[in-house]
Design an enzyme around this catalytic site. Structure first.
Site, PDB file in Angstrom:
ATOM      1  N   ASP A  60      -9.353   3.025  13.963  1.00 50.67           N
ATOM      2  CA  ASP A  60      -8.757   1.760  13.544  1.00 50.67           C
ATOM      3  C   ASP A  60      -7.239   1.927  13.500  1.00 50.67           C
ATOM      4  OD1 ASP A  60      -8.250   3.158  11.109  1.00 50.67           O
ATOM      5  OD2 ASP A  60     -10.156   2.478  10.293  1.00 50.67           O
ATOM      6  N   ASP A  62      -3.683   0.879  11.327  1.00 46.10           N
ATOM      7  CA  ASP A  62      -3.052   0.358  10.122  1.00 46.10           C
ATOM      8  C   ASP A  62      -1.579   0.111  10.416  1.00 46.10           C
ATOM      9  OD1 ASP A  62      -5.417   0.582   8.706  1.00 46.10           O
ATOM     10  OD2 ASP A  62      -4.951   2.580   7.957  1.00 46.10           O
ATOM     11  N   ASP A 132      -0.771  11.485   1.226  1.00 49.81           N
ATOM     12  CA  ASP A 132      -1.418  12.746   0.844  1.00 49.81           C
ATOM     13  C   ASP A 132      -0.936  13.961   1.620  1.00 49.81           C
ATOM     14  OD1 ASP A 132      -2.647  11.948   3.207  1.00 49.81           O
ATOM     15  OD2 ASP A 132      -4.677  11.896   2.396  1.00 49.81           O
TER      16      ASP A 132
END
Length: 432
Positions: A60, A62, A132
């Site tokens: 996907d 983003d 992260d």
């Protein structure tokens, strides 16, 4: 700004010609362009950038932008607000395509160790610093193929390293699920966990229990079902996460001989497998009674679905079902093969044989039978049903079930093949 890894041509990370883009790329590019045309900064962000730099197809796309949520909603006709307070809007396209658009943000504390207490909208650099791992903290301009790397992600991709952004304990303190995510990403890409990041994981492994059971299960599912499951399991053990992620299987990780055999089992598959099959393999060195006992606590602890719990229990209960295939009745073998987990049971048997836990001759015989038998031969329509036995004077109850099972066994063995033969057989056994 840094350059992409040497093996990647910076000018061709993302197709410049719309005709060369697939539909997902074209939609993501259109979203970026529309935000740009409205005067906003907009870049591809996170995992899709990492995958593109590695030469993989993202699952996907983003987009990170300077536009605030309400501005995003005004620009696109079809949107879903999934986290307005965190600046996240889903933009919907044709054929169920979705691009998640998030405003550049900085997170304002994580008092529960899982979710930010609030956010402050900001710029790309600060947005990157709150993420992260470095390999997930990059941005890409799909219109110019410029990589915006504020955290050294490109260098770590080149070196094959999973490194927390900034101070590792702080990153893990913010969201304890990152402890598992470090392992999953390292296993998935065959990377090493950077030393300071690994030390933090080991030191904080016990804090995994503050994460919701559903999130832990989702992460374990991705880790254990992937082709890299053996590497992932090894890292869980080496980074002291095993006892906190898989306490029911603690005995597997503490015995070296058992562990080596388990690794051989996990190496059997070169593709993704189901969670029930992986759990059955992980427990295959344990005594069968102990293996069965782990199933219910595991799924209860992590709020797992009942159908997977039941299939895992069935696989562990019948894991030796093909161990004496040459001496078994066809009926018994066919019943096992006809079960929803029948093919997985055969695969588990083959893995056990490869790891030295079963006789390869027996398992090979079972596989040859399954390849020879058609699906109709393995699970044919029953010749008789309950109403047939009632007509023959058999009252409903346990006795009826026993007779139907005996008739079914004869059918599966091939000794009877028609309704008339089944009725004749019934006459011979109903007085037993």
């Amino acid at each position: 700004m840094t350059q992409p890894p040497n093996k990647i041509d910076a000018t061709s990370i993302f197709p410049s010609d719309p005709d060369q883009m697939d539909d997902d790329q074209a939609f993501a590019c259109w979203v970026v362009q529309r935000l740009r045309d409205a005067g906003h900064v907009a870049l591809l962000a996170g995992g899709c950038v990492r995958d593109l730099l590695l030469g993989n197809t993202p699952k996907d796309y983003d987009v990170a932008t300077s536009a605030h949520p309400k501005q995003v909603q005004r620009l696109f006709r079809r949107t879903i607000a999934v986290g307005v307070s965190f600046g996240v809007i889903r933009v919907l396209g044709r054929d169920n395509r979705i691009v998640e658009v998030a405003t550049f943000r900085a997170d304002l504390g994580y008092s529960d160790g899982r979710h930010p207490d609030g956010v402050r909208f900001t710029d790309p650099r600060e947005d990157a610093l709150r993420r992260d791992f470095t390999i997930n903290g990059m941005f890409l301009d799909p219109l110019s193929n410029e990589v915006h790397d504020f955290v050294g992600g490109v260098d770590d991709l080149r070196a094959g390293v999973i490194r927390a952004i900034g101070d590792a304990p702080t990153r893990f303190e913010e969201d304890k699920l990152r402890l598992l995510r470090a392992v999953r990403f390292a296993a998935r890409f065959s990377f090493n966990v950077e030393e300071a990041t690994a030390r933090a994981v080991r030191a904080m492994a016990g804090q995994l229990n503050v994460v919701s059971p559903e999130r832990i299960l989702a992460e374990l599912r991705l880790l254990l079902t992937a082709r890299s499951r053996r590497q992932g399991a090894g890292m869980l053990r080496d980074l002291c996460l095993w006892d906190h992620a898989l306490p029911e299987l603690g005995a597997v990780a503490t015995d070296e001989g058992r562990w080596e055999t388990t690794c051989r089992l996990l190496d059997h598959w070169h593709e993704s497998i189901s969670l029930p099959l992986c759990l059955a393999a992980l427990s295959a060195t344990m005594p069968q009674v102990d293996a069965r006992k782990l199933v219910e606590p595991f799924f209860e602890r992590l709020h797992g679905p009942n159908d997977e719990r039941d299939r895992t229990a069935w696989l562990t209960t019948h894991r030796d079902g093909f161990d004496n295939a040459r001496g078994e009745r066809p009926a018994r073998l066919k019943r096992l093969m006809a079960h929803v987990g029948g093919e997985e049971l055969l695969e588990l048997a083959e893995a056990r044989a490869e790891a030295g836990l079963a006789d390869d001759v027996e398992i090979t015989h079972a596989r040859r039978l399954r390849d020879r038998w058609t699906d109709e031969e393995v699970d044919p329509a029953p010749l008789l049903k309950g109403h047939d036995l009632i007509k023959a004077g058999i009252q409903p109850g346990p006795r009826m079930g026993e007779l139907l099972e005996r008739i079914r066994d004869e059918q599966l063995d091939g000794t009877i093949g028609t309704r008339d033969e089944a009725l004749a057989y019934l006459k011979t056994i109903k007085a037993d």
